[in-house]
Design an enzyme around this catalytic site. Structure first.
Site, PDB file in Angstrom:
ATOM      1  N   ASN A 230      -2.693  12.936  -2.952  1.00 35.30           N
ATOM      2  CA  ASN A 230      -3.686  13.448  -3.894  1.00 35.30           C
ATOM      3  C   ASN A 230      -4.170  14.836  -3.505  1.00 35.30           C
ATOM      4  O   ASN A 230      -4.353  15.707  -4.362  1.00 35.30           O
ATOM      5  CB  ASN A 230      -4.882  12.489  -3.973  1.00 35.30           C
ATOM      6  CG  ASN A 230      -4.671  11.376  -4.990  1.00 35.30           C
ATOM      7  OD1 ASN A 230      -3.903  11.528  -5.931  1.00 35.30           O
ATOM      8  ND2 ASN A 230      -5.337  10.247  -4.783  1.00 35.30           N
TER       9      ASN A 230
ATOM     10  N   ASP B  68       0.853  -1.186   0.000  1.00 37.79           N
ATOM     11  CA  ASP B  68       0.000   0.000   0.000  1.00 37.79           C
ATOM     12  C   ASP B  68       0.890   1.238   0.000  1.00 37.79           C
ATOM     13  O   ASP B  68       1.916   1.276   0.707  1.00 37.79           O
ATOM     14  CB  ASP B  68      -0.890  -0.011   1.254  1.00 37.79           C
ATOM     15  CG  ASP B  68      -2.057   0.943   1.148  1.00 37.79           C
ATOM     16  OD1 ASP B  68      -3.080   0.551   0.563  1.00 37.79           O
ATOM     17  OD2 ASP B  68      -1.933   2.081   1.629  1.00 37.79           O
ATOM     18  N   ILE B  69       0.535   2.237  -0.812  1.00 35.79           N
ATOM     19  CA  ILE B  69       1.309   3.484  -0.831  1.00 35.79           C
ATOM     20  C   ILE B  69       0.956   4.287   0.411  1.00 35.79           C
ATOM     21  O   ILE B  69      -0.216   4.549   0.685  1.00 35.79           O
ATOM     22  CB  ILE B  69       1.008   4.300  -2.102  1.00 35.79           C
ATOM     23  CG1 ILE B  69       1.394   3.487  -3.344  1.00 35.79           C
ATOM     24  CG2 ILE B  69       1.753   5.625  -2.080  1.00 35.79           C
ATOM     25  CD1 ILE B  69       1.094   4.189  -4.656  1.00 35.79           C
TER      26      ILE B  69
ATOM     27  N   GLU C 106      -4.783   2.623  -4.030  1.00 36.34           N
ATOM     28  CA  GLU C 106      -3.320   2.617  -3.939  1.00 36.34           C
ATOM     29  C   GLU C 106      -2.775   1.286  -3.444  1.00 36.34           C
ATOM     30  O   GLU C 106      -1.604   1.195  -3.034  1.00 36.34           O
ATOM     31  CB  GLU C 106      -2.857   3.739  -2.997  1.00 36.34           C
ATOM     32  CG  GLU C 106      -3.234   3.554  -1.534  1.00 36.34           C
ATOM     33  CD  GLU C 106      -4.612   4.105  -1.178  1.00 36.34           C
ATOM     34  OE1 GLU C 106      -4.847   4.370   0.014  1.00 36.34           O
ATOM     35  OE2 GLU C 106      -5.436   4.270  -2.094  1.00 36.34           O
TER      36      GLU C 106
ATOM     37  N   HIS D 110      -5.062  14.900  -8.486  1.00 39.11           N
ATOM     38  CA  HIS D 110      -5.300  13.523  -8.925  1.00 39.11           C
ATOM     39  C   HIS D 110      -4.473  13.137 -10.149  1.00 39.11           C
ATOM     40  O   HIS D 110      -4.129  11.962 -10.328  1.00 39.11           O
ATOM     41  CB  HIS D 110      -6.785  13.321  -9.210  1.00 39.11           C
ATOM     42  CG  HIS D 110      -7.623  13.280  -7.964  1.00 39.11           C
ATOM     43  ND1 HIS D 110      -7.672  12.182  -7.134  1.00 39.11           N
ATOM     44  CD2 HIS D 110      -8.412  14.223  -7.379  1.00 39.11           C
ATOM     45  CE1 HIS D 110      -8.473  12.417  -6.115  1.00 39.11           C
ATOM     46  NE2 HIS D 110      -8.939  13.660  -6.233  1.00 39.11           N
TER      47      HIS D 110
ATOM     48  N   ARG E 280       9.059 -11.347 -12.796  1.00 37.12           N
ATOM     49  CA  ARG E 280       9.962 -11.730 -13.880  1.00 37.12           C
ATOM     50  C   ARG E 280       9.647 -13.090 -14.475  1.00 37.12           C
ATOM     51  O   ARG E 280       9.885 -13.320 -15.655  1.00 37.12           O
ATOM     52  CB  ARG E 280      11.405 -11.748 -13.349  1.00 37.12           C
ATOM     53  CG  ARG E 280      11.866 -10.377 -12.829  1.00 37.12           C
ATOM     54  CD  ARG E 280      13.081 -10.502 -11.958  1.00 37.12           C
ATOM     55  NE  ARG E 280      13.434  -9.225 -11.330  1.00 37.12           N
ATOM     56  CZ  ARG E 280      14.234  -9.123 -10.277  1.00 37.12           C
ATOM     57  NH1 ARG E 280      14.769 -10.205  -9.736  1.00 37.12           N
ATOM     58  NH2 ARG E 280      14.501  -7.935  -9.761  1.00 37.12           N
TER      59      ARG E 280
ATOM     60  N   ASP F 283      -2.249   9.894 -10.240  1.00 36.37           N
ATOM     61  CA  ASP F 283      -2.280   8.832 -11.262  1.00 36.37           C
ATOM     62  C   ASP F 283      -0.886   8.543 -11.800  1.00 36.37           C
ATOM     63  O   ASP F 283      -0.525   7.383 -12.034  1.00 36.37           O
ATOM     64  CB  ASP F 283      -3.200   9.254 -12.416  1.00 36.37           C
ATOM     65  CG  ASP F 283      -4.674   9.248 -12.014  1.00 36.37           C
ATOM     66  OD1 ASP F 283      -4.995   8.692 -10.954  1.00 36.37           O
ATOM     67  OD2 ASP F 283      -5.484   9.814 -12.778  1.00 36.37           O
TER      68      ASP F 283
END
Length: 376
Positions: free
Chosen positions: A250, A242-243, A286, A255, A274, A259
């Site tokens: 924001n 989670d950010i 997020e 916004h 990978r 994004d």
């Protein structure tokens, strides 16, 4: 009409799967008609009463019907028992060629003996090459041309010159042309539908902002990945991230900037997926997920720490963060347990993500299990 090699292979497999049922239905109907023809032969030629004195031509008619019935039975049995879509096309070729050859032999022998015949049935065999039998157009046109050539050859071999029937030969060629046009248009439409379905499926399984898999695709693929890992006796790691303080980001930068930050974090996450069975996903807002195939406990912790550092290294300014001047993430990670469902693993990873946030964010909280204990 041909896609790039990878798409063409996928298209061929899709056609084989879709046409297996129509091909089997066509085979059943063909078998029923051949049995009816055989019964009609016995009745019209009084074969039962004349059995000891059958001529060579009558034996040829019976043999052509019997061979056709046996080949159709064999094709249906193989297709039913094997449950393999890849067999549909070659079995369809064998069935159509057998029907055409034996049908042409029976028609010629009937005609040669001055009996009523149904030579226009040969036109149906030309059309059958373009029916939904699992064949692509280029294969259908070759098969139909082969049926026409074989019919011509058998007629010129078995019938005298005055019985060749040039009008019928012309109709056979016209039927080849008309059927080819219809077959071409049918395959073109089918290919367009295939592309449209692929586009819609891609749109339905991808997050439009980041290009990663979406939650729906994760739900569909995660259980499959877990079962594959069980068969191969390897472990699967799951990271939820989670950010940190993204709502503040924001509010501060707008916004559009939010994004852009999501896309950059997503690109960083995608670079960690990978292997073919690795998977990066945007869960919503997020929150993201990363599935790592064949990943042990220590390796999972290292990968989580590395991902956390990579996001910091993006140096996306975040003036409203309480912990860093740049955008950071918090991560919760688990290894799938034996017999554990995908949903249970997601729930445990979510709890560890909450723990990482509670302990100050910008950190990882990864469950430590030995690879042996966590084989999914």
């Amino acid at each position: 009409m041909r896609f790039d090699d990878d798409i063409e292979r996928e298209y061929a497999l899709q056609v084989d799967r879709d046409q297996r049922r129509p091909a089997m239905i066509s085979g059943v109907f063909s078998l029923a008609f051949m049995i009816l023809f055989a019964i009609s032969d016995c009745a019209r030629l009084s074969l039962v009463e004349r059995f000891p004195d059958l001529t060579v031509d009558m034996w040829g008619i019976l043999a052509s019907r019997l061979v056709t019935i046996l080949v159709l039975l064999g094709c249906l049995y193989i297709c039913y028992r094997q449950q393999m879509a890849s067999r549909v096309a070659p079995l369809s070729v064998v069935a159509v060629l057998t029907l055409a050859a034996c049908g042409a032999v029976a028609v010629c022998l009937y005609k040669r003996n001055g009996l009523g015949h149904a030579e226009f049935a040969q036109l149906l065999f030309v059309m059958g090459a373009f029916a939904p039998l699992g064949l692509r157009f280029r294969h259908s046109i070759v098969l139909a041309a082969g049926v026409v050539a074989m019919t011509f050859a058998l007629r010129y071999w078995l019938l005298p010159m005055d019985m060749h029937g040039q009008q019928f030969n012309a109709m056979l060629l016209l039927m080849l042309i008309f059927s080819a046009v219809g077959g071409y248009l049918r395959e073109r439409a089918y290919r367009e539908q295939f592309l449209l379905r692929g586009i819609l499926k891609e749109q339905a399984s991808r997050d439009p902002l980041t290009g990663l898999a979406n939650r729906r695709d994760l739900d569909e693929q995660l259980e499959m990945i877990r079962l594959q890992a069980r068969r191969e006796k390897v472990s699967v790691g799951l990271l939820l991230l989670d950010i940190d303080f993204f709502k503040r980001y924001n509010d501060r930068y707008g916004h559009q900037a939010g994004d852009l930050a999501l896309r950059r974090v997503a690109a960083c996450l995608d670079a960690f997926a990978r292997r073919p069975l690795d998977m990066a996903c945007r869960m919503g807002g997020e929150e993201f997920a990363l599935v790592l195939y064949d990943c042990g406990g220590a390796s999972l912790k290292d990968r989580a720490d590395e991902l956390c550092a990579e996001v910091r290294a993006l140096r996306i300014e975040h003036a409203k963060s309480d912990i860093c001047a740049f955008v950071t993430i918090s991560i919760g990670g688990v290894l799938f347990l034996p017999q554990e469902t995908a949903w249970a693993a997601l729930d445990r990873a979510d709890q560890l993500l909450y723990e990482a946030k509670r302990e100050g964010r910008n950190r990882t909280s990864v469950e430590r299990l030995s690879p042996t204990a966590a084989v999914a």
